[in-house]
Design a protein around this motif. Structure first.
Motif, PDB file in Angstrom:
ATOM      1  N   ARG A  84       4.338  -3.789  -3.238  1.00  0.00           N
ATOM      2  CA  ARG A  84       3.656  -4.379  -2.239  1.00  0.00           C
ATOM      3  C   ARG A  84       2.679  -5.630  -2.930  1.00  0.00           C
ATOM      4  O   ARG A  84       2.482  -6.632  -2.734  1.00  0.00           O
ATOM      5  CB  ARG A  84       3.247  -3.641  -1.193  1.00  0.00           C
ATOM      6  CG  ARG A  84       2.440  -4.684   0.085  1.00  0.00           C
ATOM      7  CD  ARG A  84       2.042  -3.865   0.888  1.00  0.00           C
ATOM      8  NE  ARG A  84       1.079  -2.873   0.569  1.00  0.00           N
ATOM      9  CZ  ARG A  84       0.309  -2.005   1.510  1.00  0.00           C
ATOM     10  NH1 ARG A  84       0.730  -1.947   2.666  1.00  0.00           N
ATOM     11  NH2 ARG A  84      -0.326  -1.171   0.975  1.00  0.00           N
ATOM     12  N   ASN A  85       2.044  -4.528  -3.774  1.00  0.00           N
ATOM     13  CA  ASN A  85       0.794  -5.529  -4.494  1.00  0.00           C
ATOM     14  C   ASN A  85       1.543  -6.663  -5.585  1.00  0.00           C
ATOM     15  O   ASN A  85       0.765  -7.556  -5.774  1.00  0.00           O
ATOM     16  CB  ASN A  85      -0.016  -4.679  -5.331  1.00  0.00           C
ATOM     17  CG  ASN A  85      -0.639  -3.678  -4.503  1.00  0.00           C
ATOM     18  OD1 ASN A  85      -0.766  -3.913  -3.365  1.00  0.00           O
ATOM     19  ND2 ASN A  85      -1.256  -2.386  -5.143  1.00  0.00           N
ATOM     20  N   HIS A  86       2.483  -6.332  -6.176  1.00  0.00           N
ATOM     21  CA  HIS A  86       3.388  -7.111  -7.165  1.00  0.00           C
ATOM     22  C   HIS A  86       3.764  -8.361  -6.065  1.00  0.00           C
ATOM     23  O   HIS A  86       3.660  -9.692  -6.647  1.00  0.00           O
ATOM     24  CB  HIS A  86       4.680  -6.680  -7.735  1.00  0.00           C
ATOM     25  CG  HIS A  86       5.266  -7.445  -8.554  1.00  0.00           C
ATOM     26  ND1 HIS A  86       4.703  -7.969  -9.644  1.00  0.00           N
ATOM     27  CD2 HIS A  86       6.556  -8.156  -8.376  1.00  0.00           C
ATOM     28  CE1 HIS A  86       5.476  -8.710 -10.336  1.00  0.00           C
ATOM     29  NE2 HIS A  86       6.467  -8.885  -9.457  1.00  0.00           N
TER      30      HIS A  86
ATOM     31  N   ALA B 142       2.476  -9.618  -3.483  1.00  0.00           N
ATOM     32  CA  ALA B 142       1.285 -10.341  -2.912  1.00  0.00           C
ATOM     33  C   ALA B 142       0.646 -10.999  -4.244  1.00  0.00           C
ATOM     34  O   ALA B 142       0.189 -12.182  -4.008  1.00  0.00           O
ATOM     35  CB  ALA B 142      -0.020  -9.133  -2.695  1.00  0.00           C
ATOM     36  N   ALA B 143       0.826 -10.682  -5.116  1.00  0.00           N
ATOM     37  CA  ALA B 143       0.326 -11.211  -6.458  1.00  0.00           C
ATOM     38  C   ALA B 143       1.121 -12.489  -6.720  1.00  0.00           C
ATOM     39  O   ALA B 143       0.690 -13.592  -7.227  1.00  0.00           O
ATOM     40  CB  ALA B 143       0.231 -10.295  -7.830  1.00  0.00           C
TER      41      ALA B 143
ATOM     42  N   ARG C 278      -3.741 -10.692  -1.489  1.00  0.00           N
ATOM     43  CA  ARG C 278      -4.547  -9.969  -2.057  1.00  0.00           C
ATOM     44  C   ARG C 278      -5.124 -10.604  -3.344  1.00  0.00           C
ATOM     45  O   ARG C 278      -4.250 -10.789  -4.304  1.00  0.00           O
ATOM     46  CB  ARG C 278      -3.537  -8.552  -2.277  1.00  0.00           C
ATOM     47  CG  ARG C 278      -4.381  -7.370  -3.355  1.00  0.00           C
ATOM     48  CD  ARG C 278      -3.435  -6.251  -3.343  1.00  0.00           C
ATOM     49  NE  ARG C 278      -3.919  -5.320  -4.050  1.00  0.00           N
ATOM     50  CZ  ARG C 278      -4.298  -5.000  -5.252  1.00  0.00           C
ATOM     51  NH1 ARG C 278      -4.128  -5.916  -6.141  1.00  0.00           N
ATOM     52  NH2 ARG C 278      -4.915  -3.648  -5.689  1.00  0.00           N
TER      53      ARG C 278
ATOM     54  N   HIS D  13     -10.569  -6.132  -5.779  1.00  0.00           N
ATOM     55  CA  HIS D  13      -9.797  -7.273  -5.006  1.00  0.00           C
ATOM     56  C   HIS D  13     -10.067  -7.511  -3.504  1.00  0.00           C
ATOM     57  O   HIS D  13     -10.774  -6.393  -2.943  1.00  0.00           O
ATOM     58  CB  HIS D  13      -8.414  -6.868  -5.131  1.00  0.00           C
ATOM     59  CG  HIS D  13      -7.848  -5.813  -4.382  1.00  0.00           C
ATOM     60  ND1 HIS D  13      -7.845  -4.374  -4.941  1.00  0.00           N
ATOM     61  CD2 HIS D  13      -7.450  -5.566  -3.303  1.00  0.00           C
ATOM     62  CE1 HIS D  13      -7.235  -3.580  -4.281  1.00  0.00           C
ATOM     63  NE2 HIS D  13      -7.123  -4.273  -3.284  1.00  0.00           N
TER      64      HIS D  13
ATOM     65  N   GLU E  19      -8.590  -7.956  -0.011  1.00  0.00           N
ATOM     66  CA  GLU E  19      -7.411  -8.000   1.024  1.00  0.00           C
ATOM     67  C   GLU E  19      -7.555  -8.592   2.194  1.00  0.00           C
ATOM     68  O   GLU E  19      -8.710  -8.654   3.201  1.00  0.00           O
ATOM     69  CB  GLU E  19      -7.047  -6.441   1.335  1.00  0.00           C
ATOM     70  CG  GLU E  19      -6.719  -5.761   0.156  1.00  0.00           C
ATOM     71  CD  GLU E  19      -6.274  -4.268   0.449  1.00  0.00           C
ATOM     72  OE1 GLU E  19      -6.484  -3.740   1.610  1.00  0.00           O
ATOM     73  OE2 GLU E  19      -5.767  -3.741  -0.530  1.00  0.00           O
TER      74      GLU E  19
END
Length: 212
Positions: free
Chosen positions: A2-4, A6-7, A80, A87, A89
């Motif tokens: 999920r973070n990937h 968002a990036a 994010r 970071h 959010e």
């Protein structure tokens, strides 16, 4: 993962200045700020700007990150953004911001400060100047959401119980009384009002999502 994702949604900004907050944007725009101090004593101010009705060109809801008043980057929500020490959010729901937090590297987090001219900023100022009134409003808004949920949920269960697979396995459920349309409208309006007030304080949960 999920973070990937968002990036990957983050796009670089062009340095344009943060637009001034106008009075007519009271319920359609959120601006929140974060001040960070570097080890050398340098102070930087980050601002997150979200137009809750979406951008004019395509209707997509985006969060824009400004550094000392200049557009640094932007992303569709949920967003994010990496910043020194952690970071930021950002997430939204039907009623406004659901989340706008600075998450530090150690996992601790805090809400960003709302712009004083925004609806969130005015609600925060009310809490500071009249905490008793603020708490009362908070209790009432939670009750409004619960009332709306209490009226809608039995009707939803009754409707779902008549779906053939559900009826065959669990039987059907009938409401003991017929709820008038006016009551449904009033309960729905109450739930929306309560959820909107809670969104100003970033206090929404799954019950508020049902109100939408």
């Amino acid at each position: 993962m999920r973070n990937h994702l968002a990036a990957r949604r983050i796009r670089p900004g062009n340095g344009e200045p943060l637009p001034r907050f106008r009075w007519w944007q009271l319920l359609s725009r959120s601006v929140r700020t974060l001040t960070l101090r570097a080890p050398d004593g340098t102070v930087s101010t980050y601002a997150v700007d979200v137009r809750q009705l979406g951008d004019r060109d395509d209707g997509a809801v985006r969060a824009r990150l400004y550094l000392d008043g200049a557009l640094l980057s932007f992303s569709t929500v949920p967003a994010r953004f990496p910043v020194p020490g952690g970071h930021i959010e950002v997430a939204v729901n039907t009623f406004g911001l659901r989340r706008c937090h600075y998450v530090r590297a150690d996992g601790t987090q805090s809400q960003l400060v709302p712009h004083p001219a925004s609806a969130e900023g005015r609600r925060a100022r009310l809490h500071q100047t009249h905490p008793g009134v603020s708490r009362l409003i908070g209790v009432v808004s939670a009750l409004l959401v619960l009332v709306g949920f209490g009226v809608a949920m039995p009707q939803l269960v009754a409707t779902l119980s008549h779906v053939p697979p559900v009826a065959d396995s669990l039987g059907t459920f009938e409401l003991p009384v017929r709820i008038p349309l006016a009551v449904n409208i009033a309960a729905g309006a109450a739930a929306v009002a309560g959820s909107a007030e809670r969104a100003l304080r970033l206090r929404t949960n799954w019950l508020d999502s049902l109100a939408s």
